[in-house]
Enzyme design. Structure first.
Site, PDB file in Angstrom:
ATOM      1  N   HIS A  56       0.832  -1.207   0.000  1.00  0.00           N
ATOM      2  CA  HIS A  56       0.000   0.000   0.000  1.00  0.00           C
ATOM      3  C   HIS A  56       0.860   1.248   0.000  1.00  0.00           C
ATOM      4  CE1 HIS A  56      -3.357   2.625   0.575  1.00  0.00           C
ATOM      5  NE2 HIS A  56      -2.806   3.141   1.671  1.00  0.00           N
ATOM      6  N   SER A  57       0.545   2.193  -0.888  1.00  0.00           N
ATOM      7  CA  SER A  57       1.223   3.480  -0.989  1.00  0.00           C
ATOM      8  C   SER A  57       2.729   3.243  -1.233  1.00  0.00           C
ATOM      9  CB  SER A  57       0.942   4.304   0.267  1.00  0.00           C
ATOM     10  OG  SER A  57       1.246   5.656   0.070  1.00  0.00           O
ATOM     11  N   MET A  58       3.609   3.714  -0.358  1.00  0.00           N
ATOM     12  CA  MET A  58       5.031   3.420  -0.535  1.00  0.00           C
ATOM     13  C   MET A  58       5.258   1.920  -0.644  1.00  0.00           C
ATOM     14  SD  MET A  58       8.318   4.284   1.954  1.00  0.00           S
ATOM     15  CE  MET A  58       8.147   2.858   3.028  1.00  0.00           C
TER      16      MET A  58
END
Length: 250
Positions: free
Chosen positions: A93-95
């Site tokens: 998720h995300s990074m």
């Protein structure tokens, strides 16, 4: 018994199940963010969450300043031990989406990889070859960004000691991801790729999310959920069947 590594935290009753789901946390996040997923996975699934250095049980270790070093550490942990051949799904998720992608690139370059599906959540591909300059943020800017995205409890930011610790981790991770760029000539992956996002995520342009299809020769799909950057917190029962190909309970 699976080989233990500080890079991987196991949740759930069966760490040696035949299929493992490996989760990669967001900037500033830690392995425990995904702890509750174990309650929704059915028999036959092991949940392992990546623990980046400098947080929770690795608090005394120095933070990792580069994507290359971070992906290398995770890939080495996943490649070793008797669990290496298990069917494996990545969810970042995300990074964490970028870390999962770069980790899988390494595993595939080393030879046969057990990973069959890469789920990238809350992040565009961002494949620009242009060099990236770090964005320096002061404490107020960091707290404003974290509050706007909704990933950190306000009680953490209200406690001075916790706030200083968390801001140090987030500052490191933001610089890491700000300066990261996918290599435009990277070899394509060989796995199924699934892109997931919230329909009101300020960090994701829905018109660009399908660029993830270009990173693989395998199948591609996307799923859009109601919510913002941390949409996944409200949709675990609906999300996990997508991640695991429909084989979950709960």
């Amino acid at each position: 018994m699976s080989k233990k590594s500080p890079w991987l935290v196991a949740y759930g009753p069966d760490p040696d199940a035949e299929t493992r789901v490996v989760t990669f946390p967001h900037a500033g996040g830690s392995a425990s963010y995904f702890r509750t997923w174990a309650e929704h996975l059915g028999p036959g699934f092991a949940l392992q969450s990546v623990q980046y250095p400098g947080r929770e049980n690795r608090l005394a270790e120095p933070l990792v300043p580069s994507m290359k070093q971070l992906a290398q550490g995770v890939a080495e942990a996943l490649a070793g031990g008797p669990a290496d051949g298990r069917d494996t799904v990545f969810f970042g998720h995300s990074m964490g989406a970028a870390v999962a992608y770069e980790t899988l690139r390494l595993l595939e370059s080393w030879g046969s990889s057990p990973v069959t599906r890469l789920c990238v959540s809350g992040r565009e591909l961002r494949a620009s070859p242009e060099p990236a300059a770090p964005v320096v943020r002061d404490d107020e800017q960091l707290m404003a960004s974290m509050t706007a995205l909704g990933g950190t409890r306000s009680a953490v930011l209200d406690d001075p000691d916790l706030r200083d610790m968390v801001l140090g981790i987030v500052r490191n991770d933001y610089l890491l991801i700000d300066t990261y760029r996918r290599e435009p000539e990277a070899a394509p992956l060989r796995v199924e790729v699934i892109a997931l996002t919230g329909d009101h995520d300020p960090q994701v342009d829905l018109a660009r999310i399908d660029e993830w299809a270009s990173v693989t020769t395998g199948a591609y799909a996307r799923h859009v959920f109601p919510g913002g950057h941390f949409y996944l917190a409200d949709h675990v029962p609906r999300l996990l069947p997508i991640v695991t190909g429909g084989r979950t309970e709960g």
